[in-house]
Design a protein around this motif. Structure first.
Motif, PDB file in Angstrom:
ATOM      1  N   ARG A   1       2.979 -16.947 -15.945  1.00 17.11           N
ATOM      2  CA  ARG A   1       3.237 -15.608 -15.431  1.00 17.11           C
ATOM      3  C   ARG A   1       2.197 -14.661 -16.007  1.00 17.11           C
ATOM      4  N   SER A   2       1.675 -13.780 -15.176  1.00 15.17           N
ATOM      5  CA  SER A   2       0.747 -12.762 -15.658  1.00 15.17           C
ATOM      6  C   SER A   2       1.345 -11.393 -15.368  1.00 15.17           C
ATOM      7  N   ILE A   3       1.420 -10.577 -16.396  1.00 14.86           N
ATOM      8  CA  ILE A   3       2.079  -9.273 -16.303  1.00 14.86           C
ATOM      9  C   ILE A   3       1.034  -8.173 -16.423  1.00 14.86           C
ATOM     10  N   LEU A   4       0.996  -7.300 -15.440  1.00 12.21           N
ATOM     11  CA  LEU A   4       0.093  -6.157 -15.454  1.00 12.21           C
ATOM     12  C   LEU A   4       0.831  -4.946 -16.005  1.00 12.21           C
ATOM     13  N   VAL A   5       0.244  -4.298 -17.007  1.00 12.39           N
ATOM     14  CA  VAL A   5       0.786  -3.051 -17.549  1.00 12.39           C
ATOM     15  C   VAL A   5      -0.069  -1.911 -17.016  1.00 12.39           C
ATOM     16  N   THR A   6       0.563  -0.961 -16.323  1.00 11.53           N
ATOM     17  CA  THR A   6      -0.206   0.120 -15.711  1.00 11.53           C
ATOM     18  C   THR A   6       0.633   1.386 -15.631  1.00 11.53           C
ATOM     19  N   ARG A   7      -0.039   2.469 -15.332  1.00  9.06           N
ATOM     20  CA  ARG A   7       0.627   3.749 -15.087  1.00  9.06           C
ATOM     21  C   ARG A   7       0.710   3.990 -13.579  1.00  9.06           C
ATOM     22  N   ALA A   8       1.555   4.926 -13.194  1.00 10.30           N
ATOM     23  CA  ALA A   8       1.665   5.293 -11.776  1.00 10.30           C
ATOM     24  C   ALA A   8       0.540   6.262 -11.434  1.00 10.30           C
ATOM     25  N   CYS A   9      -0.669   5.757 -11.561  1.00  9.72           N
ATOM     26  CA  CYS A   9      -1.891   6.554 -11.393  1.00  9.72           C
ATOM     27  C   CYS A   9      -2.659   6.014 -10.187  1.00  9.72           C
ATOM     28  N   TYR A  10      -3.052   6.869  -9.276  1.00 12.40           N
ATOM     29  CA  TYR A  10      -3.749   6.438  -8.070  1.00 12.40           C
ATOM     30  C   TYR A  10      -5.016   5.661  -8.400  1.00 12.40           C
ATOM     31  N   LEU A  11      -5.808   6.159  -9.349  1.00 11.52           N
ATOM     32  CA  LEU A  11      -7.058   5.486  -9.680  1.00 11.52           C
ATOM     33  C   LEU A  11      -6.808   4.121 -10.308  1.00 11.52           C
ATOM     34  N   ALA A  12      -5.781   4.030 -11.176  1.00  8.58           N
ATOM     35  CA  ALA A  12      -5.456   2.747 -11.801  1.00  8.58           C
ATOM     36  C   ALA A  12      -4.996   1.743 -10.752  1.00  8.58           C
ATOM     37  N   LEU A  13      -4.155   2.183  -9.819  1.00 10.90           N
ATOM     38  CA  LEU A  13      -3.660   1.280  -8.778  1.00 10.90           C
ATOM     39  C   LEU A  13      -4.784   0.853  -7.841  1.00 10.90           C
ATOM     40  N   ARG A  14      -5.695   1.760  -7.589  1.00  9.45           N
ATOM     41  CA  ARG A  14      -6.821   1.450  -6.703  1.00  9.45           C
ATOM     42  C   ARG A  14      -7.676   0.312  -7.267  1.00  9.45           C
TER      43      ARG A  14
ATOM     44  N   ASP B   1       5.921   2.799  -4.575  1.00  5.54           N
ATOM     45  CA  ASP B   1       4.502   2.978  -4.258  1.00  5.54           C
ATOM     46  C   ASP B   1       3.655   1.985  -5.050  1.00  5.54           C
ATOM     47  N   CYS B   2       3.981   1.832  -6.325  1.00  2.00           N
ATOM     48  CA  CYS B   2       3.217   0.924  -7.192  1.00  2.00           C
ATOM     49  C   CYS B   2       3.382  -0.518  -6.753  1.00  2.00           C
ATOM     50  N   GLU B   3       4.602  -0.902  -6.400  1.00  2.00           N
ATOM     51  CA  GLU B   3       4.836  -2.283  -5.955  1.00  2.00           C
ATOM     52  C   GLU B   3       4.063  -2.594  -4.676  1.00  2.00           C
ATOM     53  N   ARG B   4       4.033  -1.642  -3.748  1.00  2.00           N
ATOM     54  CA  ARG B   4       3.296  -1.875  -2.496  1.00  2.00           C
ATOM     55  C   ARG B   4       1.795  -1.964  -2.755  1.00  2.00           C
ATOM     56  N   ALA B   5       1.282  -1.121  -3.633  1.00  2.00           N
ATOM     57  CA  ALA B   5      -0.153  -1.107  -3.903  1.00  2.00           C
ATOM     58  C   ALA B   5      -0.606  -2.374  -4.622  1.00  2.00           C
ATOM     59  N   ILE B   6       0.207  -2.847  -5.559  1.00  2.00           N
ATOM     60  CA  ILE B   6      -0.177  -3.991  -6.384  1.00  2.00           C
ATOM     61  C   ILE B   6       0.196  -5.314  -5.718  1.00  2.00           C
ATOM     62  N   GLY B   7       1.269  -5.298  -4.939  1.00  2.00           N
ATOM     63  CA  GLY B   7       1.720  -6.533  -4.313  1.00  2.00           C
ATOM     64  C   GLY B   7       2.527  -7.403  -5.247  1.00  2.00           C
ATOM     65  N   ALA B   8       3.201  -6.788  -6.213  1.00  2.00           N
ATOM     66  CA  ALA B   8       4.020  -7.521  -7.177  1.00  2.00           C
ATOM     67  C   ALA B   8       5.180  -6.617  -7.602  1.00  2.00           C
ATOM     68  N   PRO B   9       6.301  -7.208  -7.995  1.00  2.00           N
ATOM     69  CA  PRO B   9       7.459  -6.388  -8.362  1.00  2.00           C
ATOM     70  C   PRO B   9       7.285  -5.717  -9.724  1.00  2.00           C
TER      71      PRO B   9
ATOM     72  N   LEU C   1       3.490   9.344  -7.778  1.00  2.00           N
ATOM     73  CA  LEU C   1       3.717   8.009  -7.231  1.00  2.00           C
ATOM     74  C   LEU C   1       5.002   7.415  -7.781  1.00  2.00           C
ATOM     75  N   THR C   2       5.733   6.728  -6.922  1.00  6.75           N
ATOM     76  CA  THR C   2       7.008   6.140  -7.297  1.00  6.75           C
ATOM     77  C   THR C   2       6.853   4.665  -7.651  1.00  6.75           C
ATOM     78  N   ARG C   3       7.934   4.084  -8.149  1.00 10.30           N
ATOM     79  CA  ARG C   3       7.972   2.646  -8.436  1.00 10.30           C
ATOM     80  C   ARG C   3       7.641   1.837  -7.181  1.00 10.30           C
TER      81      ARG C   3
END
Length: 211
Positions: A125-138, A164-172, A160-162
């Protein structure tokens, strides 16, 4: 920091030994330990047997050990041996730090980046730690390894909501962790091992189940 907290929680709750691998070099300071004189980097450049890695492990708690990064470049010459050594009954958590896209190498050198990506690709499993930041998600769009889950660091005022982040990243999103000054105070005092912030540990419960 999330890798450190998740490892502490897993060591308390999972009743199995936990091995935390530091690919960045800052975890000894996070846990209030002395700087390691040698570690993974030195082994990767040597011809020592894999079992010699056990001699540089730092015991953080009775159930949690840290493999420090060490000094100098890492590289991938012995990546296969490292992956084999990490295939163990212990819970293995790798802190890969900031993973840069291949077109944007980090200051640690291309060998460091290649090893981080290799271990991320080999992980169950690989876990991404990120903020709800447009540039980070991009930036996640250009990452060569898709995460299996996300830890979202919550900051006040983000639009950005939870979802939004799931859709951008493609992971829960597995859990959301609020920015907590208690974590910073525990690290500054060198007491993260013994003064674990309760709010962060509670939030990381589902992540611990995943690892």
């Amino acid at each position: 920091m999330i890798a450190a907290l998740a490892s502490l929680h897993a060591a308390q709750e999972r009743h199995r030994p936990v091995l935390l691998i530091d690919l960045c070099g800052d975890l000894p300071a996070v846990f209030g330990c002395a700087e390691a004189s040698s570690g993974l980097a030195e082994w990767l450049r040597s011809d020592l047997a894999p079992c010699s890695l056990e001699r540089v492990l730092e015991e953080l708690t009775p159930s949690l050990s840290l493999l420090p990064r060490g000094q100098g470049p890492m590289g991938t010459r012995r990546a296969d041996e490292l992956v084999d050594w990490l295939t163990t009954d212990a819970i293995v958590v790798v802190d890969a730090g900031v993973l840069h896209p291949p077109a944007e190498p980090s200051g640690g050198g291309p060998g460091d980046d290649e090893l981080r990506w290799r271990l991320a690709a080999e992980a169950d499993r690989s876990i991404l730690v990120t903020r709800a930041c447009y540039l980070a998600l991009r930036r996640t769009v250009s990452l060569p390894v898709r995460p299996s889950g996300v830890v979202l660091v919550a900051e006040a005022g983000r639009a950005l909501t939870r979802s939004d982040c799931e859709r951008a990243i493609g992971a829960p999103v597995l859990t959301t962790v609020a920015v907590d000054p208690d974590i910073a105070r525990a690290v500054d005092a060198g007491m993260l091992r013994t003064r674990v912030p309760k709010g962060a540990i509670k939030a990381l419960g589902r992540l611990t189940e995943e690892i």
